[in-house]
Design a protein around this motif. Sequence first.
Motif, mmCIF file in Angstrom:
data_model
loop_
_atom_site.group_PDB
_atom_site.id
_atom_site.type_symbol
_atom_site.label_atom_id
_atom_site.label_comp_id
_atom_site.label_asym_id
_atom_site.label_seq_id
_atom_site.Cartn_x
_atom_site.Cartn_y
_atom_site.Cartn_z
ATOM 1 N N ASP A 60 -8.022 -11.828 10.136
ATOM 2 C CA ASP A 60 -7.133 -12.851 10.088
ATOM 3 C C ASP A 60 -6.044 -12.403 10.925
ATOM 4 O O ASP A 60 -4.771 -12.252 10.244
ATOM 5 N N ALA A 61 -6.255 -12.089 12.283
ATOM 6 C CA ALA A 61 -5.150 -11.180 12.879
ATOM 7 C C ALA A 61 -4.050 -11.818 13.371
ATOM 8 O O ALA A 61 -2.729 -11.499 13.563
ATOM 9 N N SER A 62 -3.885 -13.439 13.146
ATOM 10 C CA SER A 62 -2.843 -14.093 13.614
ATOM 11 C C SER A 62 -1.820 -14.463 12.550
ATOM 12 O O SER A 62 -0.723 -14.646 12.815
ATOM 13 N N ASN A 63 -2.520 -13.919 11.293
ATOM 14 C CA ASN A 63 -1.360 -14.158 10.242
ATOM 15 C C ASN A 63 -0.239 -13.114 10.290
ATOM 16 O O ASN A 63 -0.601 -12.071 10.661
ATOM 17 N N LYS A 64 1.139 -13.557 10.077
ATOM 18 C CA LYS A 64 2.130 -12.703 10.126
ATOM 19 C C LYS A 64 2.828 -12.467 8.685
ATOM 20 O O LYS A 64 3.704 -12.207 8.485
ATOM 21 N N THR A 65 1.820 -12.940 7.541
ATOM 22 C CA THR A 65 2.612 -12.621 6.224
ATOM 23 C C THR A 65 2.030 -11.557 5.454
ATOM 24 O O THR A 65 0.820 -11.188 6.192
ATOM 25 N N LYS A 84 7.602 -8.240 10.177
ATOM 26 C CA LYS A 84 6.811 -8.903 9.662
ATOM 27 C C LYS A 84 5.393 -8.023 9.177
ATOM 28 O O LYS A 84 4.026 -8.417 9.796
ATOM 29 N N PRO A 85 5.627 -7.252 8.314
ATOM 30 C CA PRO A 85 4.457 -6.528 7.797
ATOM 31 C C PRO A 85 3.593 -7.109 7.243
ATOM 32 O O PRO A 85 3.313 -8.009 6.321
ATOM 33 N N ARG A 86 2.157 -6.799 7.300
ATOM 34 C CA ARG A 86 0.959 -7.414 6.876
ATOM 35 C C ARG A 86 0.623 -6.731 5.333
ATOM 36 O O ARG A 86 -0.166 -7.008 4.736
ATOM 37 N N VAL A 87 0.859 -5.305 5.322
ATOM 38 C CA VAL A 87 0.822 -4.373 4.251
ATOM 39 C C VAL A 87 2.114 -3.982 3.639
ATOM 40 O O VAL A 87 3.133 -3.520 4.285
ATOM 41 N N ILE A 88 2.082 -4.112 2.430
ATOM 42 C CA ILE A 88 3.512 -3.723 1.748
ATOM 43 C C ILE A 88 2.947 -2.725 0.411
ATOM 44 O O ILE A 88 1.890 -3.013 -0.147
ATOM 45 N N VAL A 89 3.645 -1.601 0.793
ATOM 46 C CA VAL A 89 3.457 -0.419 -0.274
ATOM 47 C C VAL A 89 4.695 -0.290 -1.009
ATOM 48 O O VAL A 89 5.788 -0.114 -0.290
ATOM 49 N N GLY A 90 4.764 -0.358 -2.229
ATOM 50 C CA GLY A 90 6.150 -0.037 -2.849
ATOM 51 C C GLY A 90 5.997 0.262 -4.628
ATOM 52 O O GLY A 90 5.051 0.346 -4.970
ATOM 53 N N THR A 91 7.181 0.514 -4.788
ATOM 54 C CA THR A 91 7.437 1.022 -6.213
ATOM 55 C C THR A 91 7.837 -0.216 -7.031
ATOM 56 O O THR A 91 8.540 -1.180 -6.510
ATOM 57 N N PRO A 92 7.445 -0.616 -8.352
ATOM 58 C CA PRO A 92 7.624 -1.595 -9.068
ATOM 59 C C PRO A 92 9.131 -2.090 -8.954
ATOM 60 O O PRO A 92 9.383 -3.533 -8.557
ATOM 61 N N GLY A 93 9.990 -1.535 -9.509
ATOM 62 C CA GLY A 93 11.600 -1.835 -9.259
ATOM 63 C C GLY A 93 11.892 -2.504 -8.216
ATOM 64 O O GLY A 93 12.375 -3.849 -8.381
ATOM 65 N N ARG A 94 11.695 -1.908 -7.057
ATOM 66 C CA ARG A 94 12.545 -2.371 -5.855
ATOM 67 C C ARG A 94 11.507 -3.717 -5.422
ATOM 68 O O ARG A 94 12.137 -4.752 -4.828
ATOM 69 N N ILE A 140 -2.024 4.775 5.377
ATOM 70 C CA ILE A 140 -2.573 3.225 5.865
ATOM 71 C C ILE A 140 -1.826 3.289 7.449
ATOM 72 O O ILE A 140 -2.307 2.801 8.080
ATOM 73 N N ASP A 141 -0.399 3.663 7.533
ATOM 74 C CA ASP A 141 0.101 3.552 8.843
ATOM 75 C C ASP A 141 -0.649 4.208 9.895
ATOM 76 O O ASP A 141 -0.479 3.927 11.082
ATOM 77 N N LYS A 142 -1.141 5.606 9.600
ATOM 78 C CA LYS A 142 -1.709 6.475 10.363
ATOM 79 C C LYS A 142 -2.725 5.700 11.204
ATOM 80 O O LYS A 142 -3.354 6.161 12.089
ATOM 81 N N LEU A 143 -3.661 4.681 10.331
ATOM 82 C CA LEU A 143 -4.748 4.169 10.778
ATOM 83 C C LEU A 143 -4.313 3.181 12.027
ATOM 84 O O LEU A 143 -5.245 2.654 12.803
ATOM 85 N N LYS A 144 -3.081 2.831 12.268
ATOM 86 C CA LYS A 144 -2.344 1.966 13.418
ATOM 87 C C LYS A 144 -3.170 0.734 13.482
ATOM 88 O O LYS A 144 -3.247 0.118 14.502
ATOM 89 N N MET A 145 -3.364 -0.106 12.464
ATOM 90 C CA MET A 145 -4.096 -1.200 12.379
ATOM 91 C C MET A 145 -3.044 -2.320 12.286
ATOM 92 O O MET A 145 -3.440 -3.558 12.932
ATOM 93 N N THR A 146 -1.889 -2.352 11.711
ATOM 94 C CA THR A 146 -1.084 -3.615 11.470
ATOM 95 C C THR A 146 0.205 -2.958 10.862
ATOM 96 O O THR A 146 0.289 -2.068 10.583
#
Length: 232
Positions: free
Chosen positions: A89-94, A142-152, A114-120
């Motif tokens: 779903d490459a056209s998606n920006k969310t 407009k990142p398609r992948v979010i990695v994060g800790t719960p509080g933030r 994940i970033d190393k894979l250079k996909m998105t």
Amino acid sequence: SDSDAAAFFKENNMTVSDTSIKPLLRFDDLDVEEGLVKPLKAFEKPTPIQSITWPCLLQGKDTIGIAETGSGKTLAFAIPGLSRHVLSDASNKTPSILVIAPTRELAVQTYDNIDKLKMTPSICLYGGVSKEEQKRTIKKNKPRVIVGTPGRLLDLVNDGGLDLSNVKYLVLDEADRMLDQGFEKDITAIIGNTPSTRQTAMFSATWPQSVRALAATFMRDPVRVTVGSEEL
Ligand code: ADP
Ligand code: MG
């Protein structure tokens, strides 16, 4: 064959709750985009946890993976997630993929993998740094992948800086540690902002009662894969 699969499970001390799923033993058998397979070729073969969670997650099933630290769990969830929910779903920006991790250090490690894979476009979100700057970066990249800790993550969702309404794939990474650190309430609130139609994966080094209860709350008929003992 069934007996080959049984021998593989036995040899690797594995239990799989759905015996219809056969282990994927070679990277060449992975039915994903070439760009995702290529970086794997640096390794010899899938790790045991990857060999089952890949086919399982690629079928769209909610999946619980229990295996010790260092067993390749990041790529176990990242490869199917990127293939099914981002590249298709490459056209998606969310944001399509949300990975919740217990600490800044673990979030950064996972993000780097994940970033190393250079996909998105991807972003790593944790506390102790400017929230306003994170909001600006989200708007701009407009990142398609979010990695994060719960509080933030919860903080950003609550003040409108992070929209999780299009998340297709939720990963609870290091689930046992997140509960140890008292993040259950935050996790529940974050998940409440994602669509109930999402696919959910949970990875953990151990399988205590608290993690079972969390899985029972958020997952739909999950397949559970254990490598080694379920105890500490
Ligand atoms: P875990 O999350 O289970 O603790 P990681 O995903 O951080 O483990 O992986 C640990 C290391 O193993 C990383 O350096 C990763 O690149 C490497 N790795 C991943 N998959 C494989 C594989 N199939 N074969 C060998 N090493 C792998
Ligand atoms: Mg990990």
